[in-house]
Design a protein around this motif. Structure first.
Motif, PDB file in Angstrom:
ATOM      1  N   ALA A 147       0.835  -1.207   0.000  1.00 42.13           N
ATOM      2  CA  ALA A 147       0.000   0.000   0.000  1.00 42.13           C
ATOM      3  C   ALA A 147       0.871   1.258   0.000  1.00 42.13           C
ATOM      4  O   ALA A 147       0.595   2.223  -0.718  1.00 42.13           O
ATOM      5  N   LEU A 148       1.935   1.251   0.806  1.00 41.09           N
ATOM      6  CA  LEU A 148       2.850   2.398   0.835  1.00 41.09           C
ATOM      7  C   LEU A 148       3.517   2.609  -0.523  1.00 41.09           C
ATOM      8  O   LEU A 148       3.629   3.750  -0.991  1.00 41.09           O
ATOM      9  N   LYS A 149       3.940   1.534  -1.156  1.00 37.29           N
ATOM     10  CA  LYS A 149       4.597   1.635  -2.458  1.00 37.29           C
ATOM     11  C   LYS A 149       3.617   2.133  -3.516  1.00 37.29           C
ATOM     12  O   LYS A 149       3.997   2.908  -4.390  1.00 37.29           O
ATOM     13  N   ALA A 150       2.363   1.679  -3.442  1.00 34.50           N
ATOM     14  CA  ALA A 150       1.345   2.102  -4.425  1.00 34.50           C
ATOM     15  C   ALA A 150       1.075   3.608  -4.305  1.00 34.50           C
ATOM     16  O   ALA A 150       0.948   4.295  -5.315  1.00 34.50           O
ATOM     17  N   VAL A 151       1.020   4.124  -3.094  1.00 31.04           N
ATOM     18  CA  VAL A 151       0.788   5.558  -2.879  1.00 31.04           C
ATOM     19  C   VAL A 151       1.961   6.367  -3.404  1.00 31.04           C
ATOM     20  O   VAL A 151       1.797   7.457  -3.959  1.00 31.04           O
ATOM     21  N   ALA A 152       3.170   5.818  -3.267  1.00 30.95           N
ATOM     22  CA  ALA A 152       4.382   6.531  -3.677  1.00 30.95           C
ATOM     23  C   ALA A 152       4.534   6.608  -5.194  1.00 30.95           C
ATOM     24  O   ALA A 152       5.272   7.451  -5.700  1.00 30.95           O
ATOM     25  N   ARG A 153       3.860   5.729  -5.903  1.00 34.19           N
ATOM     26  CA  ARG A 153       4.029   5.697  -7.380  1.00 34.19           C
ATOM     27  C   ARG A 153       3.394   6.864  -8.062  1.00 34.19           C
ATOM     28  O   ARG A 153       2.578   7.554  -7.832  1.00 34.19           O
TER      29      ARG A 153
END
Length: 153
Positions: A147-153
């Protein structure tokens, strides 16, 4: 020290791994890192936790008060891919708030509280778990990391 929470800078550290090579958190900037703190090598719960964390496709570091030699034997015995770090004086464990007063059968003592932290690419705490129960924990960490990586994209 105040309780670590998301958004705070992660306490920096340099600790020896199982091969007695120094690992410094500051050298890992630019990527997500999972740090889990556990009490002792080779107990059944911690073996399951380490094996589960070995399956994550990210940088994972386990920190315990055990010696590099103990960590090396533990990793070899269970084919672990996580890097196990040695903190015998509890300096880093304390900085992460995981060296706590515990009670067992009416006796009080200081010990390690199993805890997990996701550290973001800027070196800030992104997620915290305290008093970790092994069952389902790694799946929860993986979901939060994704979830954190998806938001950062």
């Amino acid at each position: 020290m105040s309780e670590l929470s998301p958004g705070m800078p992660a306490p920096d550290f340099c600790l020896p791994d199982a091969d007695e090579e120094t690992v410094c958190l500051g050298d890992l900037s630019g990527r997500y890192v999972v740090v889990y703190i556990y009490p002792k090598d080779n107990s059944s719960e911690y073996t399951l936790e380490a094996r589960s964390f070995s399956r994550l496709d990210t940088r994972v570091f386990g920190i315990s008060p055990d010696s590099p030699g103990s960590n090396r034997r533990f990793a070899a015995k269970h084919n672990l891919t996580v890097r196990l770090l040695s903190d015998p004086d509890h300096r880093v464990i304390e900085a992460y708030g995981a060296w706590v007063l515990k009670k067992l059968y009416g006796r009080e003592y200081m010990g390690v509280e199993r805890s997990t932290f996701i550290i973001d690419p800027e070196g800030r705490i992104a997620a915290v778990w305290r008093k970790v129960k092994v069952k389902g924990h790694v799946a929860e960490v993986l979901a939060r990391l994704e979830a954190l990586k998806a938001v950062a994209r």
